[in-house]
Design an enzyme around this catalytic site. Structure first.
Site, PDB file in Angstrom:
ATOM      1  N   GLU A   1       0.839  -1.214   0.000  1.00  0.00           N
ATOM      2  CA  GLU A   1       0.000   0.000   0.000  1.00  0.00           C
ATOM      3  C   GLU A   1       0.874   1.265   0.000  1.00  0.00           C
ATOM      4  O   GLU A   1       0.529   2.257  -0.632  1.00  0.00           O
ATOM      5  CB  GLU A   1      -0.963  -0.024   1.189  1.00  0.00           C
ATOM      6  CG  GLU A   1      -2.034  -1.096   1.006  1.00  0.00           C
ATOM      7  CD  GLU A   1      -3.030  -1.119   2.144  1.00  0.00           C
ATOM      8  OE1 GLU A   1      -2.652  -1.562   3.246  1.00  0.00           O
ATOM      9  OE2 GLU A   1      -4.168  -0.684   1.950  1.00  0.00           O
TER      10      GLU A   1
ATOM     11  N   GLU B   1      -4.399  -9.628   3.845  1.00  0.00           N
ATOM     12  CA  GLU B   1      -5.382  -9.155   4.832  1.00  0.00           C
ATOM     13  C   GLU B   1      -6.646 -10.009   4.910  1.00  0.00           C
ATOM     14  O   GLU B   1      -7.119 -10.348   6.002  1.00  0.00           O
ATOM     15  CB  GLU B   1      -5.794  -7.700   4.513  1.00  0.00           C
ATOM     16  CG  GLU B   1      -4.775  -6.672   4.967  1.00  0.00           C
ATOM     17  CD  GLU B   1      -3.744  -6.349   3.898  1.00  0.00           C
ATOM     18  OE1 GLU B   1      -3.557  -7.172   2.977  1.00  0.00           O
ATOM     19  OE2 GLU B   1      -3.121  -5.281   3.990  1.00  0.00           O
TER      20      GLU B   1
HETATM   21  N1  COA Z   1       4.486  -7.947  12.121  1.00  0.00           N
HETATM   22  C1  COA Z   1       5.341  -8.084  13.162  1.00  0.00           C
HETATM   23  N2  COA Z   1       6.475  -8.802  13.079  1.00  0.00           N
HETATM   24  C2  COA Z   1       6.756  -9.398  11.907  1.00  0.00           C
HETATM   25  C3  COA Z   1       5.917  -9.272  10.779  1.00  0.00           C
HETATM   26  C4  COA Z   1       4.736  -8.504  10.920  1.00  0.00           C
HETATM   27  N3  COA Z   1       3.891  -8.322   9.902  1.00  0.00           N
HETATM   28  N4  COA Z   1       6.447  -9.975   9.753  1.00  0.00           N
HETATM   29  C5  COA Z   1       7.598 -10.509  10.234  1.00  0.00           C
HETATM   30  N5  COA Z   1       7.784 -10.163  11.516  1.00  0.00           N
HETATM   31  C6  COA Z   1       8.882 -10.530  12.404  1.00  0.00           C
HETATM   32  C7  COA Z   1       8.785 -11.988  12.810  1.00  0.00           C
HETATM   33  O1  COA Z   1       7.912 -12.137  13.950  1.00  0.00           O
HETATM   34  C8  COA Z   1      10.231 -12.293  13.168  1.00  0.00           C
HETATM   35  O2  COA Z   1      10.529 -11.761  14.424  1.00  0.00           O
HETATM   36  P1  COA Z   1      11.289 -12.668  15.535  1.00  0.00           P
HETATM   37  O3  COA Z   1      12.633 -12.944  14.912  1.00  0.00           O
HETATM   38  O4  COA Z   1      11.337 -11.785  16.739  1.00  0.00           O
HETATM   39  O5  COA Z   1      10.468 -13.893  15.707  1.00  0.00           O
HETATM   40  C9  COA Z   1      11.016 -11.461  12.131  1.00  0.00           C
HETATM   41  O6  COA Z   1      10.106 -10.458  11.680  1.00  0.00           O
HETATM   42  C10 COA Z   1      11.459 -12.279  10.919  1.00  0.00           C
HETATM   43  O7  COA Z   1      10.297 -12.894  10.365  1.00  0.00           O
HETATM   44  P2  COA Z   1      10.211 -14.483  10.054  1.00  0.00           P
HETATM   45  O8  COA Z   1       8.763 -14.862  10.069  1.00  0.00           O
HETATM   46  O9  COA Z   1      11.123 -15.227  10.964  1.00  0.00           O
HETATM   47  O10 COA Z   1      10.808 -14.517   8.576  1.00  0.00           O
HETATM   48  P3  COA Z   1      10.493 -15.624   7.480  1.00  0.00           P
HETATM   49  O11 COA Z   1      11.467 -15.362   6.388  1.00  0.00           O
HETATM   50  O12 COA Z   1      10.441 -16.976   8.067  1.00  0.00           O
HETATM   51  O13 COA Z   1       9.008 -15.272   6.940  1.00  0.00           O
HETATM   52  C11 COA Z   1       7.224 -13.839   6.175  1.00  0.00           C
HETATM   53  C12 COA Z   1       8.753 -14.061   6.316  1.00  0.00           C
HETATM   54  C13 COA Z   1       7.024 -12.433   5.625  1.00  0.00           C
HETATM   55  C14 COA Z   1       6.625 -14.869   5.214  1.00  0.00           C
HETATM   56  C15 COA Z   1       6.557 -13.990   7.568  1.00  0.00           C
HETATM   57  O14 COA Z   1       7.291 -13.204   8.504  1.00  0.00           O
HETATM   58  C16 COA Z   1       5.127 -13.526   7.603  1.00  0.00           C
HETATM   59  O15 COA Z   1       4.243 -14.236   7.131  1.00  0.00           O
HETATM   60  N6  COA Z   1       4.896 -12.330   8.162  1.00  0.00           N
HETATM   61  C17 COA Z   1       3.553 -11.796   8.302  1.00  0.00           C
HETATM   62  C18 COA Z   1       3.057 -11.216   6.984  1.00  0.00           C
HETATM   63  C19 COA Z   1       1.678 -10.648   7.156  1.00  0.00           C
HETATM   64  O16 COA Z   1       0.700 -11.359   7.265  1.00  0.00           O
HETATM   65  N7  COA Z   1       1.605  -9.316   7.258  1.00  0.00           N
HETATM   66  C20 COA Z   1       0.392  -8.616   7.590  1.00  0.00           C
HETATM   67  C21 COA Z   1      -0.270  -8.141   6.385  1.00  0.00           C
HETATM   68  S1  COA Z   1      -1.757  -7.313   6.847  1.00  0.00           S
END
Ligand code: COA
Length: 252
Positions: A115, A135
């Site tokens: 966004e 979302e």
């Molecule tokens: N909000 C808060 N923290 C987040 C985040 C988010 N949207 N996305 C990633 N992080 C944090 C993780 O909790 C992790 O923190 P930690 O090391 O303290 O546990 C760090 O960032 C690294 O993320 P991680 O999940 O370990 O990386 P990955 O490479 O395994 O996966 C993603 C990457 C993007 C696929 C996964 O982090 C994810 O699905 N994130 C959420 C995406 C999402 O749904 N966003 C909201 C959209 S409305």
């Protein structure tokens, strides 16, 4: 360089750079980032020395992985959230930025991340980009303009597939969808964004702002009104050119 908690802001010549800077959380968008973004956009709008802006993300893995889910789970009730948003709405402010904004996208570009990029004028991606809007799968819908900005860029069917079926795009697909202007090797991303920025900064700033305004405002107008807007903006520039020509002569 000025101090924000979640952003880095730099100005070099006429080029401003905003770096989303929470790499430990993949630059997830939290309340502090919303406030910082509001401040920095206000500063950019008011700064005549800024000719073009680059948005980028800190760290190797992401431009921005969307809303901060940890904070989101403890979010204030919707009414309170709406009141805050009414006072400090960076998304509304993005629409008022007169200078062109370039997004340099790498890694995860999810939810609020895309966004933000959709509020920018030119999007350049590196080959590792992964773009999506998760979302609806979380029981919400994008609320930073994504349901309106995405279909305007990629069209209704593609936007709906991304939104409803949580389809994530890689760089090649994002390019094919017209969501990004170009895809480059990761080590060339910033250099490419800077080259585009330099090219924009080398033109007359009023002409640049007028061209952006003509396109961005014009897209929401019927053609006749859009053509009228273009005429008025062109006439404004013509008057300015005539004035500087005259001043140039009298100064000689
Ligand atoms: N909000 C808060 N923290 C987040 C985040 C988010 N949207 N996305 C990633 N992080 C944090 C993780 O909790 C992790 O923190 P930690 O090391 O303290 O546990 C760090 O960032 C690294 O993320 P991680 O999940 O370990 O990386 P990955 O490479 O395994 O996966 C993603 C990457 C993007 C696929 C996964 O982090 C994810 O699905 N994130 C959420 C995406 C999402 O749904 N966003 C909201 C959209 S409305």
């Amino acid at each position: 360089m000025s101090a924000f908690k979640t952003l880095m802001y730099e100005k070099k010549g006429g080029i401003a750079s905003v770096t989303l800077n929470r790499p430990e959380a993949l630059n997830a968008f939290n309340v502090q980032m919303r406030d910082d973004l509001y401040e920095v956009l206000g500063a950019i709008i008011d700064d005549p020395d800024v000719r073009v802006v680059i948005f980028k993300g800190a760290g190797e893995k992401a431009f921005c992985a969307g809303a901060d889910l940890k904070e989101f789970l403890g979010a204030p009730p919707p009414v309170a959230a709406r009141q805050v948003r009414f006072r400090r709405d960076p998304w509304g402010l993005f629409q008022k930025v007169p200078q062109p904004i370039i997004a340099a996208l790498h890694g995860y570009v999810l939810g609020s991340g895309i966004e933000i990029a959709l509020c920018c004028d030119i999007r350049i991606a590196s080959e590792d980009v992964r773009i999506g809007l998760p979302e609806v799968g979380l029981g919400i819908i994008p609320a930073a303009g994504g349901t309106q900005t995405l279909p305007r860029i990629v069209g209704r069917a593609r936007a709906l597939e991304m939104l409803l079926a949580n389809r994530w795009l890689d760089g090649e697909e994002a390019f094919r969808f017209g969501l990004v202007n170009r895809v480059v090797a990761k080590d060339r991303l910033l250099e490419t964004a800077e080259k585009v920025a330099e090219s924009i900064a080398s033109s007359d700033p009023l002409a640049v702002r007028s061209a952006k305004q003509a396109v961005v405002r014009g897209m929401d107008l019927p053609l006749a009104e859009g053509l009228d807007l273009e005429r008025r903006l062109a006439a404004g520039l013509g008057r300015k050119t005539a004035r500087s020509h005259k001043e140039g002569k009298t100064n000689r």
